[in-house]
Enzyme design. Structure first.
Site, PDB file in Angstrom:
ATOM      1  N   ASP A   1       0.774  -1.264   0.151  1.00  0.00           N
ATOM      2  CA  ASP A   1       0.019  -0.237   0.006  1.00  0.00           C
ATOM      3  C   ASP A   1       0.824   1.200  -0.116  1.00  0.00           C
ATOM      4  OD1 ASP A   1      -2.308   1.651   0.533  1.00  0.00           O
ATOM      5  OD2 ASP A   1      -3.276  -0.332   0.978  1.00  0.00           O
ATOM      6  N   HIS A  49      -4.210   5.880   3.082  1.00  0.00           N
ATOM      7  CA  HIS A  49      -4.755   4.605   2.420  1.00  0.00           C
ATOM      8  C   HIS A  49      -4.156   3.441   3.176  1.00  0.00           C
ATOM      9  CE1 HIS A  49      -5.824   1.793  -0.619  1.00  0.00           C
ATOM     10  NE2 HIS A  49      -6.574   2.554  -0.957  1.00  0.00           N
ATOM     11  N   SER A  55     -10.813  -1.049  -1.905  1.00  0.00           N
ATOM     12  CA  SER A  55      -9.539  -0.996  -0.830  1.00  0.00           C
ATOM     13  C   SER A  55      -9.920  -1.284   0.427  1.00  0.00           C
ATOM     14  CB  SER A  55      -9.179   0.405  -0.994  1.00  0.00           C
ATOM     15  OG  SER A  55      -8.327   0.699  -2.365  1.00  0.00           O
TER      16      SER A  55
END
Ligand SMILES: *[C@@H]1O[C@H](CO)[C@@H](O)[C@H](O)[C@H]1NC(C)=O
Ligand SMILES: *[C@@H]1O[C@H](CO)[C@@H](O)[C@H](O)[C@H]1NC(C)=O
Ligand SMILES: *[C@@H]1O[C@H](CO)[C@@H](O)[C@H](O)[C@H]1NC(C)=O
Ligand SMILES: *[C@@H]1O[C@H](CO)[C@@H](O)[C@H](O)[C@H]1NC(C)=O
Ligand SMILES: *[C@@H]1O[C@H](CO)[C@@H](O)[C@H](O)[C@H]1NC(C)=O
Length: 746
Positions: free
Chosen positions: A142, A207, A533
């Site tokens: 990520d 994220h 995600s």
């Protein structure tokens, strides 16, 4: 321009795509132009050193002394491949070399953002096997991680499991690891500096902190975003260890050469599960790096869980659909974030989004963007309140009504001295964007009535209240979640499974404001994000949970356990049925004890690929050893794979199609058990199973059966849904069976 993070990546990816296309055109004119490629070799070298030497030799034979200059990286531990900067001409020459299996262009991919665990039935009180759990290491690919986040506190955790071979250090702006976050590395092989990021595993985007804390974050009581979504934030497996492999960068996205390097590192480091919320399948199963990486991970006993993509509700868009990958769609949970808007005429309407601001006045003057254009030239763009389109004097002190053109108009209006924004859109209404100033989104039917109010009142006014949580009906599949059918093969239903991916609360980075927009002063330890995600780490967590009880199960067995125990979802809610949700909503507690599993090893997948028409040389490139498809025992049946779901593609518009599916289940439940088949066949479809009863007398015993599906041509449905369920006194093992017409998607 940016909204929630997955949209931000979506946008930057499209820009990138554009530049890629442009550079492609340039390359025709200027052959000297070099790009990054990954070159897979066929042979299986004796050791890493000889592999590396081989890479240099191959490059030298092409480039002479320049070889080391164009060489970027050698993958020698798991793969036999290298990354290099090459011209079109050199790619052409390399591709024809005997020792070269494939040459693939490096691509940049996009990323696909507490109550969600309770909602799917894994409460904090769920039975856990703590010793097993603390031995589980999850690898997350990520944007990096925030080591100081409360989700990565290591209270009560001992040193990393002995099998862990990975590393973590102090890096720029990165304070290092502990017994929870045990690994952190970054990959940026193109070495192009990123002005908006830091060469370190630190997460400047948010994220990666969000996905990894969703997967395995420690328990953090009283987490919320400004009081919204309040509860205990935690991962599925709060005692598992996290290893972050940063492969996604603020400006460039996630590049293949880095992803492949991360796979190699994670496999060698000894992770148990890989969670990858990154988009795209850009080649076949033997050339796409996520597919290739996940295949090698699978061979080492590591299941890769990946997001299905955010390209829904269009059909045929599902990504990461290799058979050995667990592909995750996004569902909604039973809450939504809404703001009330009071109009000057006393009417109240409801909009969606996270607006953390309490109004200071009873009402504010309200204007429409299109009525306050700077000039007649900007009238069209002022409809969307685009930057530079509105007259600042007419924005000041007002609420402005805009149609959705791009994200971030809340910032545009605020910068001009406006009070807030009411945005009209009929898209993106199932997830709540976070706003940096008072704002909300209303649909066009509300928009219509607001329009008539605004044009009937000489001094229209309104006020937007702070958002509140509202209960809604769930589950359902997010509109953005990518749908099947599988573009890679008509023989495999994808996505495999669904999990919550709308407005998920998890940890965030302190290095970025909540929206990343100009003028945003909101920072928070936790935030809401939406996307596949976010659903992906929920299933990664479920897989880690299953593995903590069954450390010796193969990746395919864990995958099967998760799929056959999923809660069925309804085609009344989601018209695209299994193309939207696969086997259904993940149910971790049931997955722990599935009764039977559809197990497979790597040769099973190879037989499937041969059956799909992949040739010997491309299959060999996956295995690092020569395989000859024509000398393998051919897999039989319609789809040649022992998959937990069945998909029949119709072959004729006139005649019924008959598909015979051959399956084999392994008993992982009680030694002595009997399973009876229950079949649910949609109208116009005949489904039979032989035998109808499976008896087991010992653990790990295998039993085979065949399913015959006979289906008439479809009249107008895009998908027909049936199922086969094996039931014993203790277990329910359910496999969806779907029928569709592939010609519609050609
Ligand atoms: C990263 O660390 C450097 C050096 O300590 C510091 O100057 C910089 O402000 C930090 N960057 C961020 C985004 O915190
Ligand atoms: C628009 O939103 C309102 C309020 O949420 C809802 O009642 C209505 O059904 C929506 N209309 C459409 C066409 O979606
Ligand atoms: C095998 O398939 C690949 C990919 O489709 C193709 O490029 C290659 O030419 C094929 N090789 C042979 C020997 O047919
Ligand atoms: C694969 O096996 C077949 C049958 O034995 C043989 O004819 C063919 O040459 C082999 N192909 C390769 C690439 O070795
Ligand atoms: C399975 O079917 C047999 C024969 O019809 C029946 O006796 C048995 O009770 C069934 N078992 C279960 C678990 O439903």
């Amino acid at each position: 321009m940016l909204r929630n993070n997955h949209f931000c990546w979506l946008l930057s990816y499209q820009l990138l795509l554009l530049t890629l296309i442009l550079t492609g055109i340039e390359a025709v004119e200027v052959d000297r132009k070099e790009d990054f490629y990954i070159v897979f070799l066929k042979d299986n070298p004796a050791n890493e050193e000889s592999a590396f030497q081989r890479h240099i030799d191959v490059l030298s034979s092409l480039k002479g002394r320049d070889a080391t200059e164009s060489h970027v990286y050698s993958y020698t531990k798991i793969f036999n491949a290298f990354a290099a900067k090459l011209s079109q001409y050199e790619v052409h020459k390399l591709s024809s070399m005997d020792e070269v299996a494939s040459v693939i262009p490096n691509r940049y991919r996009k990323l696909h953002t507490t109550r969600s665990w309770e909602f799917i039935g894994l409460p904090a009180t769920a039975k856990r096997r703590l010793k097993g759990e603390s031995n589980i290491i999850v690898g997350v690919f990520d944007t990096g991680v925030t080591p100081q986040s409360k989700s990565f506190k290591d209270d009560g955790l001992g040193p990393p499991p002995a099998k862990w071979k990975g590393s973590c250090h102090h890096f720029a702006n990165f304070s290092g690891c502990n017994n929870k976050l045990i690994g952190a590395r970054y990959f940026k092989l193109d070495k192009v500096p990123d002005p908006n990021d830091i060469m370190s595993p630190i997460d400047v985007h948010g994220h990666g902190t969000h996905t990894s804390s969703t997967l395995a974050g420690s328990m953090v009581p009283d987490a919320s975003l400004f009081g919204l979504a309040r509860g205990t934030a935690r991962g599925a497996v709060p005692s598992a260890r996290v290893a972050m492999y940063k492969v996604c960068w603020a400006t460039s996205g996630c590049s293949d050469i880095d992803i492949l390097a991360a796979f190699e590192a994670a496999i060698i480091d000894g992770v148990d599960i890989i969670s990858i919320s990154i988009g795209g399948l850009t080649g076949g199963y033997t050339t796409d790096v996520i597919s290739v990486g996940a295949f090698h991970a699978m061979r080492k006993g590591i299941l890769t869980v990946a997001s299905a993509g955010n390209d829904g509700p269009n059909l045929n868009t599902v990504a990461n659909h290799a058979p050995w990958v667990l592909t995750v769609a996004a569902s909604g949970i039973d809450r939504e974030f809404r703001s009330k808007v009071l109009l000057g005429n006393g009417r109240t309407v409801s909009g969606i989004g996270v607006n953390a601001f309490d109004p200071k006045q009873k009402l504010y003057p309200l204007a429409m963007g299109v009525d306050i254009a700077k000039s007649s030239d900007t009238r069209e763009s002022s409809r969307y309140c685009s930057e530079g389109s509105m007259d600042p004097r007419k924005v000041k002190g007002k609420l402005v009504y805009c149609q959705l053109g791009s994200w971030g108009v809340d910032s545009v209006v605020k910068e001009l001295g406006g009070i807030g924004t009411i945005i009209e859109s009929d898209q993106f209404l199932d997830s709540a964007p976070i706003f940096m100033a008072p704002a909300t989104i209303v649909n066009s039917s509300i928009g219509k009535s607001m329009n008539s109010y605004m044009h009937s009142d000489r001094l229209p006014s309104a006020v937007i209240y702070k958002s509140q949580e509202v209960k809604i009906k769930a589950p359902f599949i997010a509109s953005f979640s990518s749908r099947g059918p599988n573009p890679g093969t008509k023989h495999l239903l994808k996505p495999d499974i669904a999990a919550p991916g709308i407005d998920i609360l998890a940890s965030y980075t302190p290095m970025k404001s909540l929206t990343g927009l100009k003028g945003d002063t909101q920072y928070s330890e936790f935030t809401l994000m939406s996307g596949t995600s976010m659903s992906c780490p929920h299933v990664g967590g479920a897989a880690a949970y299953v593995k903590s009880f069954h450390p010796d199960w193969s990746p395919s067995a864990i995958k099967s356990a998760i799929m056959t125990t999923a809660r069925s979802m309804s085609s009344k809610v989601d018209r695209e049925a299994e193309f939207a949700y696969g086997a259904g909503q993940v149910n971790p507690m049931k997955a722990r004890s599935p009764g039977l599993v559809y197990d497979m090893d790597d040769m099973g997948y190879i037989q499937f690929l041969c059956h799909e028409g992949y040739n010997s040389s491309s299959v060999s490139s996956l295995l690092r050893q020569q395989v000859n498809c024509s000398t393998l025992i051919p897999a039989t049946g319609e789809d040649a794979i022992n998959y937990p779901t069945m998909q029949l593609g119709l072959k004729s518009d006139q005649e019924p199609t008959i598909g015979i599916f051959r399956r084999r289940v392994t008993n992982v439940g009680q030694a002595k058990s009997v399973y009876n088949a229950t079949i649910r066949a949609p109208k116009g479809v005949d489904i039979t199973v032989q035998p109808m009863t499976l008896s087991f007398t010992r653990p790990m015993q295998k039993r085979s059966f065949k399913v015959v599906v006979k289906a008439k041509p479809l009249s107008n449905a895009i998908i027909l849904s049936g199922s086969l369920t094996w039931k014993s006194s203790r277990h329910i093992v359910r496999s969806p069976i779907v029928i569709y017409d592939p010609k519609v998607f050609d």
